[in-house]
Design a protein around this motif. Structure first.
Motif, mmCIF file in Angstrom:
data_model
loop_
_atom_site.group_PDB
_atom_site.id
_atom_site.type_symbol
_atom_site.label_atom_id
_atom_site.label_comp_id
_atom_site.label_asym_id
_atom_site.label_seq_id
_atom_site.Cartn_x
_atom_site.Cartn_y
_atom_site.Cartn_z
ATOM 1 N N ILE A 22 0.842 -1.203 0.000
ATOM 2 C CA ILE A 22 0.000 0.000 0.000
ATOM 3 C C ILE A 22 0.875 1.250 0.000
ATOM 4 N N SER A 25 2.813 1.704 -3.318
ATOM 5 C CA SER A 25 1.890 1.997 -4.424
ATOM 6 C C SER A 25 1.427 3.443 -4.374
ATOM 7 N N LEU A 26 1.109 3.910 -3.198
ATOM 8 C CA LEU A 26 0.647 5.293 -3.047
ATOM 9 C C LEU A 26 1.732 6.307 -3.388
#
Length: 143
Positions: A22, A25-26
């Motif tokens: 997460i 990816s962000l």
């Protein structure tokens, strides 16, 4: 069936990799995931948290990131220089007794990706501290 320690190792790795997935990816730094996955795979089969081992891992990743930034800053960013930078990182880690082979991927990928100085802090330092923190919390809370 998996033993208690192996289940703990799988839980540690799963939570860590999900959060790192997460996080990276962000921030569009997914290229750093391979060394973190390798660290999870080499570290979590023996989930007994040890402070000295964590210091060694953090130090090796910081060394790897610094070497990658230096090579990128100078403009030495092709495949050959990524390999040379990785070997320099390994040499420094061996001399400093902080070797952690997955960190060599952080050097290699950093050189190929032409990173800048922020690479040392994000994603390398933040990512490895996150990995160590999750390992510590899970290991200590389930003891």
């Amino acid at each position: 069936m998996l033993s208690g320690k192996k289940r703990l190792a799988l839980l540690n790795a799963s939570i860590t990799l999900f959060i790192l997935f997460i996080f990276t990816s962000l921030t569009h730094t997914e290229f750093i995931l391979p060394p973190f996955i390798a660290t999870a795979a080499t570290k979590y089969p023996d989930p007994d948290w040890r402070f000295n081992r964590s210091l060694s891992i953090v130090s090796s990743y910081i060394t790897a990131a610094i070497i990658a930034v230096i090579f990128s800053f100078i403009g030495l960013t092709n495949l050959l220089f990524a390999i040379i930078a990785s070997l320099i990182t390994l040499t420094i880690e061996l001399i400093g007794n902080i070797e952690h082979s997955p960190s060599l991927l952080a050097t290699f990928l950093g050189v190929i990706s032409k990173v800048d100085v922020i690479y040392i802090i994000h994603p390398v330092l933040i990512g490895i501290l996150l990995e160590e923190f999750i390992n510590f919390v899970i290991t200590k809370s389930l003891d």
